[in-house]
Design a protein around this motif. Structure first.
Motif, PDB file in Angstrom:
ATOM      1  N   ASP A  48       7.207  18.140  -5.491  1.00 37.04           N
ATOM      2  CA  ASP A  48       6.683  19.076  -4.497  1.00 37.04           C
ATOM      3  C   ASP A  48       7.762  19.392  -3.483  1.00 37.04           C
ATOM      4  N   GLN A  49       7.750  20.592  -2.992  1.00 38.22           N
ATOM      5  CA  GLN A  49       8.719  20.985  -1.969  1.00 38.22           C
ATOM      6  C   GLN A  49       8.025  21.088  -0.620  1.00 38.22           C
ATOM      7  N   GLU A  50       7.261  20.061  -0.265  1.00 37.80           N
ATOM      8  CA  GLU A  50       6.533  20.077   0.994  1.00 37.80           C
ATOM      9  C   GLU A  50       7.492  20.115   2.190  1.00 37.80           C
ATOM     10  N   LYS A  84       0.844  -1.213   0.000  1.00 36.23           N
ATOM     11  CA  LYS A  84       0.000   0.000   0.000  1.00 36.23           C
ATOM     12  C   LYS A  84       0.881   1.266   0.000  1.00 36.23           C
ATOM     13  N   ILE A  85       1.893   1.217   0.850  1.00 34.41           N
ATOM     14  CA  ILE A  85       2.784   2.385   0.938  1.00 34.41           C
ATOM     15  C   ILE A  85       3.580   2.557  -0.359  1.00 34.41           C
ATOM     16  N   TRP A  86       4.035   1.433  -0.898  1.00 38.57           N
ATOM     17  CA  TRP A  86       4.820   1.516  -2.136  1.00 38.57           C
ATOM     18  C   TRP A  86       3.982   2.094  -3.278  1.00 38.57           C
ATOM     19  N   GLU A 114       1.544   4.105  -3.004  1.00 34.61           N
ATOM     20  CA  GLU A 114       1.366   5.540  -2.725  1.00 34.61           C
ATOM     21  C   GLU A 114       2.618   6.324  -3.106  1.00 34.61           C
ATOM     22  N   ILE A 115       3.774   5.715  -2.839  1.00 30.98           N
ATOM     23  CA  ILE A 115       5.043   6.368  -3.213  1.00 30.98           C
ATOM     24  C   ILE A 115       5.120   6.556  -4.726  1.00 30.98           C
ATOM     25  N   LEU A 116       4.698   5.516  -5.451  1.00 23.07           N
ATOM     26  CA  LEU A 116       4.749   5.597  -6.917  1.00 23.07           C
ATOM     27  C   LEU A 116       3.793   6.662  -7.451  1.00 23.07           C
ATOM     28  N   ARG A 117       2.669   6.812  -6.752  1.00 22.54           N
ATOM     29  CA  ARG A 117       1.672   7.791  -7.210  1.00 22.54           C
ATOM     30  C   ARG A 117       2.041   9.233  -6.855  1.00 22.54           C
ATOM     31  N   THR A 118       2.909   9.386  -5.858  1.00 22.65           N
ATOM     32  CA  THR A 118       3.197  10.737  -5.347  1.00 22.65           C
ATOM     33  C   THR A 118       4.214  11.455  -6.217  1.00 22.65           C
ATOM     34  N   ASP A 119       3.911  12.722  -6.479  1.00 23.68           N
ATOM     35  CA  ASP A 119       4.834  13.560  -7.249  1.00 23.68           C
ATOM     36  C   ASP A 119       5.847  14.168  -6.286  1.00 23.68           C
ATOM     37  N   PHE A 120       7.078  13.727  -6.362  1.00 22.93           N
ATOM     38  CA  PHE A 120       8.088  14.201  -5.423  1.00 22.93           C
ATOM     39  C   PHE A 120       8.758  15.492  -5.864  1.00 22.93           C
TER      40      PHE A 120
END
Lengths: 273, 185
Positions: free
Chosen positions: A80-82, A68-70, A72-78
Motif C-alpha cells: 500500500d502507498q498510504e 501484538k505489534i509484530w 500486526e506488521i506481519l499481517r499488513t500488506d506494505f
C-alpha cells in the motif's frame, strides 16, 4: 522562491514540530523542506532538541504490545502507498483504483450530464422558438382559414343571390367625402323582396357606431332594414324585406340605435326603381 | 550514517541502507531493535498526548506499522531515524485526538492531569524528570511547550486556557524551542 530566513522566523517549523498544523499544512512544510536544504537542516536541529524531551518522558508499554505489534506488521500488506499525513487519508489505500475510478466516472458523468443539459436546454429553447413560431403560423393559418371560409361563404351567398332570376342590382353612390371609395351593391330579389347588401369597400365603423340601412318609401316613411359593423373586410349583409322603397340610405348611427336616419351621416345612397 | 543495534545485548553496527533493507524485509531483528530502543519514548509521547492507554497503544502500533511501510521515505538529511519516528508518533497521536473517532473521548477543557496520573502512575515519574529538564526554561515558555508538545494542545487552545493572545502563544513556543536548543544543542 521564498525568503528562507523569513520562513524559518515565521514560526511555522515550531508549529510543525508541535503538531498543530493541519495534515495539508504539514505536507506543505515537508515539501518546502525537501526543496530548501537550509530549512530541512533547521527542522532536523529543532526536532533533535525536542526529542530530548521524549528521552525523559519514557513510559514502558505493556509487555504484550511487542508481540501484538509484530503480529500486526506481519499481517499488513506494505505494498500500500498510504500517506503519512493522517489517519483519515489512510482509511482507503491509494493502490485501490476504485475511488479514483469512481471519481473519474463521477466527473465524466457530471460533465456529460452538464453537456447534455446544455444541449437539451439549447434544444428546448429551439423547440420553444419553433412552438412559438408554429403557434404564430397556426394563428395566422387559423385567421386565413376564417377569412377564406368567410370569403367562401360570402361568395356562396353572393353566387346564390346573384344567380336569382328576378334580381335587381343597385350600386350605391358615395355621398360623403370620406366614403368616396366605397363600393356597396344592393341585391334585391324582387320575387321575395329580400334585400342583400354586398359591402365591397366602406370606411371602418367609428367607435361606438354601426352602419344602418334605411328604406325611404314613396310616402316618406323611413324604415330601418338592419345594421352592421364594418371592420374593413368585405361582407354580405342580409337585410329585412323591402316594400315600396324609392331610395335606400346608408348611415352611421350610435350602437344603441335610432328611430330615424341622421341625414348628416349618410355615407351612400341608391335610388330604387 | 550508522546505527547501534542492540540484539540480546549484542551491539552491532548497521548502515542506514541495511536498516532500511531489513525493515522492508520485515526482519524481526530490526523490529526488536526499534522496539527495545524507541517504544518507551514513543509510547510516553503518545500517552501524554492522548491521555488514554488504549489510544496510546493504538498510536504506538500504527507508528511501527507506518515506519515499516514508509521506511523508504526516510531522509537522513532531515534528521535522525528516531526524530522521524517521533514525528510520525506525535502526528499520529494528535490526529487521533483531533480527527479520529477517539477525539470524542478526550475533552481538553476538562483535562485533569492528576486524574491521568492516577490512571498512569508511570507518567508522573516521567513528568517529574520532564519538569526538571524544562525547569531551565522560563515558566511561561515551559507551560506553553508542555501543553503544545506533550499534550497536543493547538495554539488557539493554549491561548484560551492560559488567557493569552494567540500571537503570544506562537512567539512563546518559538522562543521555548530555541531556548531548549541552547540547553540541549
Amino acid at each position: 522562491m521564498i525568503d528562507i530566513k523569513q520562513y524559518i522566523e515565521s514560526g511555522i517549523l515550531e508549529e510543525y514540530l508541535s503538531g498543530t498544523l493541519t495534515p495539508t499544512e504539514r505536507t506543505e512544510v515537508e515539501l518546502t523542506a525537501d526543496k530548501y536544504p537550509e530549512i530541512a537542516q533547521e527542522l532536523a536541529s529543532m526536532s533533535l532538541s525536542l526529542s530530548m524531551m521524549a528521552d525523559i518522558g519514557e513510559v514502558v508499554p505493556a509487555a504484550y504490545m511487542e508481540e501484538k505489534i509484530w503480529d500486526e506488521i506481519l499481517r499488513t500488506d506494505f505494498d500500500d502507498q498510504e500517506e503519512l499525513i493522517g489517519p483519515n487519508k489512510a482509511v482507503i489505500p491509494k493502490t485501490s483504483k476504485l475511488p479514483y475510478i469512481l471519481s473519474v466516472a463521477t466527473a465524466i458523468i457530471a460533465f456529460v450530464t452538464i453537456y447534455y443539459l446544455i444541449i437539451a436546454n439549447g434544444r428546448l429553447d429551439d423547440a420553444k422558438a419553433k412552438i412559438t413560431s408554429l403557434e404564430s403560423e397556426n394563428s395566422e393559418l387559423s385567421a386565413n382559414y376564417d377569412k377564406l371560409k368567410y370569403d367562401y361563404d360570402s361568395l356562396t351567398t353572393l353566387s346564390s343571390i346573384y344567380d336569382i332570376e328576378n334580381t335587381k342590382l343597385y350600386v350605391m353612390k358615395p355621398h360623403r367625402r370620406s366614403a368616396l371609395g366605397s363600393v356597396v351593391i344592393l341585391v334585391w330579389d324582387r320575387t321575395t323582396n329580400q334585400v342583400y347588401a354586398d359591402i365591397k369597400s366602406l370606411p371602418v365603423s367609428n367607435s361606438g357606431m354601426k352602419y344602418n340601412l334605411w328604406a325611404i318609401t314613396q310616402i316618406g316613411q323611413q324604415i330601418n332594414l338592419g345594421n352592421f359593423e364594418h371592420k374593413g373586410i368585405s361582407q354580405v349583409i342580409k337585410l329585412d324585406k323591402l316594400h315600396n322603397a324609392v331610395e335606400i340610405l346608408l348611415t352611421q348611427e350610435k350602437e344603441s340605435g335610432v328611430s330615424y336616419p341622421t341625414m348628416s351621416r349618410v355615407y351612400c345612397k341608391a335610388k330604387i326603381y | 550514517m550508522s546505527y547501534s543495534l542492540h540484539f540480546d545485548n549484542i551491539i552491532e553496527k548497521i548502515s542506514n541502507i541495511d536498516l532500511i533493507k531489513g525493515l522492508k524485509a520485515k526482519d524481526r531483528k530490526c523490529y526488536n531493535y526499534l522496539y527495545k530502543n524507541y517504544s518507551a519514548k514513543l509510547y510516553g509521547i503518545a500517552l501524554h498526548i492522548t491521555q488514554k492507554t488504549d489510544i496510546a497503544e493504538d498510536v504506538l502500533q500504527e507508528t511501527f506499522i507506518k515506519v515499516f511501510k514508509h521506511v523508504h521515505k526516510f531522509d537522513d538529511s532531515k534528521g535522525t531515524f528516531f526524530t522521524w519516528m517521533l514525528n510520525i508518533c506525535r502526528n499520529g497521536a494528535i490526529d487521533k485526538i483531533r480527527y479520529g473517532k477517539e477525539s470524542k473521548k478526550i475533552q481538553f477543557d476538562s483535562l485533569n492531569v492528576d486524574m491521568v496520573y492516577e490512571e498512569n502512575p508511570e507518567m508522573k515519574l516521567a513528568n517529574n524528570e520532564l519538569w526538571t529538564l524544562l525547569d531551565k526554561l522560563d515558566d511561561d515558555h515551559k507551560e506553553v511547550l508542555k501543553l503544545s508538545y506533550y499534550y497536543g494542545y493547538s495554539h488557539s487552545e493554549i491561548a484560551k486556557k492560559l488567557n493569552m493572545p494567540f500571537g503570544s502563544v506562537k512567539s512563546k513556543i518559538r522562543i521555548a524551542i530555541r531556548e531548549l536548543r541552547k540547553i540541549y544543542p
